[in-house]
Design a protein around this motif. Sequence first.
Motif, PDB file in Angstrom:
ATOM      1  N   THR A 145       0.814  -1.207   0.000  1.00 33.22           N
ATOM      2  CA  THR A 145       0.000   0.000   0.000  1.00 33.22           C
ATOM      3  C   THR A 145       0.853   1.264   0.000  1.00 33.22           C
ATOM      4  OG1 THR A 145      -1.750  -1.145   1.218  1.00 33.22           O
ATOM      5  CG2 THR A 145      -1.817   1.262   1.215  1.00 33.22           C
ATOM      6  N   THR A 146       0.558   2.145  -0.935  1.00 35.99           N
ATOM      7  CA  THR A 146       1.153   3.479  -0.988  1.00 35.99           C
ATOM      8  C   THR A 146       0.098   4.476  -0.518  1.00 35.99           C
ATOM      9  OG1 THR A 146       2.495   2.822  -2.892  1.00 35.99           O
ATOM     10  CG2 THR A 146       2.298   5.184  -2.457  1.00 35.99           C
ATOM     11  N   ARG A 147       0.467   5.385   0.399  1.00 32.68           N
ATOM     12  CA  ARG A 147      -0.514   6.282   0.998  1.00 32.68           C
ATOM     13  C   ARG A 147      -0.168   7.751   0.741  1.00 32.68           C
ATOM     14  NH1 ARG A 147      -0.444   6.502   6.386  1.00 32.68           N
ATOM     15  NH2 ARG A 147       1.690   5.703   6.541  1.00 32.68           N
ATOM     16  N   VAL A 148      -1.198   8.585   0.825  1.00 30.50           N
ATOM     17  CA  VAL A 148      -1.036  10.038   0.844  1.00 30.50           C
ATOM     18  C   VAL A 148      -1.712  10.554   2.100  1.00 30.50           C
ATOM     19  CG1 VAL A 148      -1.508  12.233  -0.313  1.00 30.50           C
ATOM     20  CG2 VAL A 148      -1.016  10.185  -1.683  1.00 30.50           C
ATOM     21  N   VAL A 149      -0.991  11.340   2.881  1.00 29.00           N
ATOM     22  CA  VAL A 149      -1.556  11.930   4.101  1.00 29.00           C
ATOM     23  C   VAL A 149      -1.322  13.437   4.063  1.00 29.00           C
ATOM     24  CG1 VAL A 149      -1.228   9.820   5.443  1.00 29.00           C
ATOM     25  CG2 VAL A 149       0.573  11.569   5.434  1.00 29.00           C
ATOM     26  N   TYR A 150      -2.136  14.150   4.860  1.00 25.16           N
ATOM     27  CA  TYR A 150      -2.033  15.618   4.887  1.00 25.16           C
ATOM     28  C   TYR A 150      -1.882  16.108   6.317  1.00 25.16           C
ATOM     29  CZ  TYR A 150      -3.186  20.553   4.504  1.00 25.16           C
ATOM     30  OH  TYR A 150      -3.152  21.921   4.590  1.00 25.16           O
ATOM     31  N   GLY A 151      -1.002  17.086   6.470  1.00 23.86           N
ATOM     32  CA  GLY A 151      -0.838  17.723   7.766  1.00 23.86           C
ATOM     33  C   GLY A 151       0.083  18.928   7.679  1.00 23.86           C
ATOM     34  N   HIS A 152      -0.251  20.001   8.381  1.00 22.83           N
ATOM     35  CA  HIS A 152       0.591  21.198   8.449  1.00 22.83           C
ATOM     36  C   HIS A 152       0.923  21.741   7.057  1.00 22.83           C
ATOM     37  CE1 HIS A 152       1.217  20.551  12.775  1.00 22.83           C
ATOM     38  NE2 HIS A 152       1.328  19.276  12.463  1.00 22.83           N
ATOM     39  N   GLY A 153      -0.086  21.742   6.171  1.00 24.55           N
ATOM     40  CA  GLY A 153       0.086  22.321   4.845  1.00 24.55           C
ATOM     41  C   GLY A 153       0.872  21.460   3.872  1.00 24.55           C
ATOM     42  N   THR A 154       1.122  20.202   4.228  1.00 23.67           N
ATOM     43  CA  THR A 154       1.950  19.323   3.395  1.00 23.67           C
ATOM     44  C   THR A 154       1.230  18.023   3.069  1.00 23.67           C
ATOM     45  OG1 THR A 154       3.990  20.197   4.368  1.00 23.67           O
ATOM     46  CG2 THR A 154       4.144  18.066   3.259  1.00 23.67           C
ATOM     47  N   LEU A 155       1.248  17.673   1.801  1.00 25.94           N
ATOM     48  CA  LEU A 155       0.835  16.336   1.371  1.00 25.94           C
ATOM     49  C   LEU A 155       2.076  15.453   1.359  1.00 25.94           C
ATOM     50  CD1 LEU A 155      -1.613  16.751  -1.660  1.00 25.94           C
ATOM     51  CD2 LEU A 155      -2.157  15.821   0.594  1.00 25.94           C
ATOM     52  N   GLY A 258      10.550  13.628   4.279  1.00 28.55           N
ATOM     53  CA  GLY A 258      10.066  13.822   5.645  1.00 28.55           C
ATOM     54  C   GLY A 258       9.460  12.537   6.179  1.00 28.55           C
ATOM     55  N   THR A 259       8.914  12.629   7.373  1.00 29.87           N
ATOM     56  CA  THR A 259       8.266  11.472   7.986  1.00 29.87           C
ATOM     57  C   THR A 259       6.840  11.843   8.356  1.00 29.87           C
ATOM     58  OG1 THR A 259      10.374  10.724   8.919  1.00 29.87           O
ATOM     59  CG2 THR A 259       8.359   9.794   9.867  1.00 29.87           C
ATOM     60  N   ALA A 260       5.900  11.056   7.885  1.00 33.68           N
ATOM     61  CA  ALA A 260       4.489  11.327   8.176  1.00 33.68           C
ATOM     62  C   ALA A 260       4.235  11.239   9.682  1.00 33.68           C
ATOM     63  CB  ALA A 260       3.607  10.325   7.440  1.00 33.68           C
ATOM     64  N   ARG A 261       3.406  12.160  10.177  1.00 27.99           N
ATOM     65  CA  ARG A 261       3.046  12.155  11.596  1.00 27.99           C
ATOM     66  C   ARG A 261       1.802  11.298  11.810  1.00 27.99           C
ATOM     67  NH1 ARG A 261       4.149  17.336   9.930  1.00 27.99           N
ATOM     68  NH2 ARG A 261       5.832  18.475  11.018  1.00 27.99           N
ATOM     69  N   HIS A 262       1.682  10.770  13.014  1.00 30.90           N
ATOM     70  CA  HIS A 262       0.504   9.956  13.307  1.00 30.90           C
ATOM     71  C   HIS A 262      -0.765  10.797  13.340  1.00 30.90           C
ATOM     72  CE1 HIS A 262       1.343  11.466  17.389  1.00 30.90           C
ATOM     73  NE2 HIS A 262       0.061  11.240  17.640  1.00 30.90           N
ATOM     74  N   THR A 263      -0.588  12.106  13.436  1.00 29.49           N
ATOM     75  CA  THR A 263      -1.755  13.003  13.439  1.00 29.49           C
ATOM     76  C   THR A 263      -2.166  13.447  12.042  1.00 29.49           C
ATOM     77  OG1 THR A 263      -0.252  14.882  13.799  1.00 29.49           O
ATOM     78  CG2 THR A 263      -1.259  13.870  15.751  1.00 29.49           C
TER      79      THR A 263
END
Length: 458
Positions: A145-155, A258-263
């Motif tokens: 699985t490849t994912r896209v997440v969003y947080g703090h203005g960054t995909l 970068g590293t995705a955050r759990h939030t």
Amino acid sequence: MNNSTAETQTSSFVPGGRRRHRRTKQSSAGLRRTVVLALAVPVASAALAGPSAFAAGNGTTTTAGGASGGAESADPSDQQMAANLDARVLDQRLGADVSGVVLDADSDETLWDHDGSTALMPASNVKLATATAALTVLGPEHRFTTRVVYGHGTLTLVGGGDRTLSSADLAELAKTAVAGLKKAGLGTVKVAVDDSLFPAPALADGWNDGYYPDTVAPVRALVVDGRGVQDTSIDAGQTFAGLLAQDGVTVSGDVTRGTARHTDVPVAHHRSAPLADIVKKMLKTSDNNIAETLLRMTALGAGRPATFEGGTEVVRHVLSHRYGVSLDNFEIHDGSGLSRTDRVPAATLAQILELLTQPRYAHTLGAILDGLPVAGEAGSTLGPEWGRFDDPHSQCAVGKVQAKTGTLTGAIALSGLTRTDDGEWRVFSFIENGSTAAPNDIKDAMDGLAATVNGCWA
């Protein structure tokens, strides 16, 4: 995983004779869990059973009905096959360091052995071991699985070890992400990539500098279109950013790591084809990059670090403890066989392939048999475009031999299976190291040995 009863199997290889198997049944309700738990602690029995026997063979050959314990009532056709191999393995094109084994999978006998326990550089035949471990630990239906997440203005594009991810797959991820951004009233975003699933190093021991990024790319958890570039993760992120821009989203700044955050908020995901399909593709085309990615993901699936060392540890454990394959003189440092420090005996490769003839392993390992190139099959490494099985002596085996190729400078291997006229499986493995003949001439000689095993070159 296969739901049938799992077995722990030990075996001892007896050149020119019978391979003795002692099988102890165990519950199958969680074979993968058993593998994971067993690999959670160091495995003493995974140590090398002996030093490398590279170039240490004595040039001996044992044939069916020989003094080493072969069947005294060997079939005349098998005796003829063995006699032919005795003569043809001395072909000057193969050089002095050549080993080979032929097994009768139905009678559990060794029909022919020429220094079969000598460890030689196996090249891409290592992929047979990698595929066996991956399918056993992860299961043929497993998807990446490849994912896209969003947080703090960054995909953030998060790599999940899918070496088959395509631009079209990224386009679908971008489309979903853009829809979410627009719904939230966002028109500008930064893009980052997270490939932290695979720790360093990205290059294996024994890889020549000239191998990468074309023959094999530095191993990372994120790549698109199988591109051979130094940083496949940033490349994938740049492709993703371009697709976002095409859909009307402004991408601010350069793509960063970068590293995705759990939030972070999940935005989109893509699942690969089943592992069985990926294994077939890897074997048909001998894809080095898929092999190295599978080695890392297999390590993770077994609860080990996603490193070369973690992956090869799992391969050793699966072969030895799950299937009883001999690891005498077995030494690998990668998943593709590109490492020039890899050493594997022909006897070990033949034992791995023999598993494919056993019905109880058909569900788990069937993709390996389906993925083996067929002599004369266009688009595979045994296709006419590679000049395989086009020699007058081997043309008769077109469509009758399935085998994994292996080619490095100074090392050529061919290991596979074929059926006799009465439908019995013959398993073979041939490896040569150090021949000074032209590679195509060596391959012609190898193809001739396979045709001899099939019996069409009698």
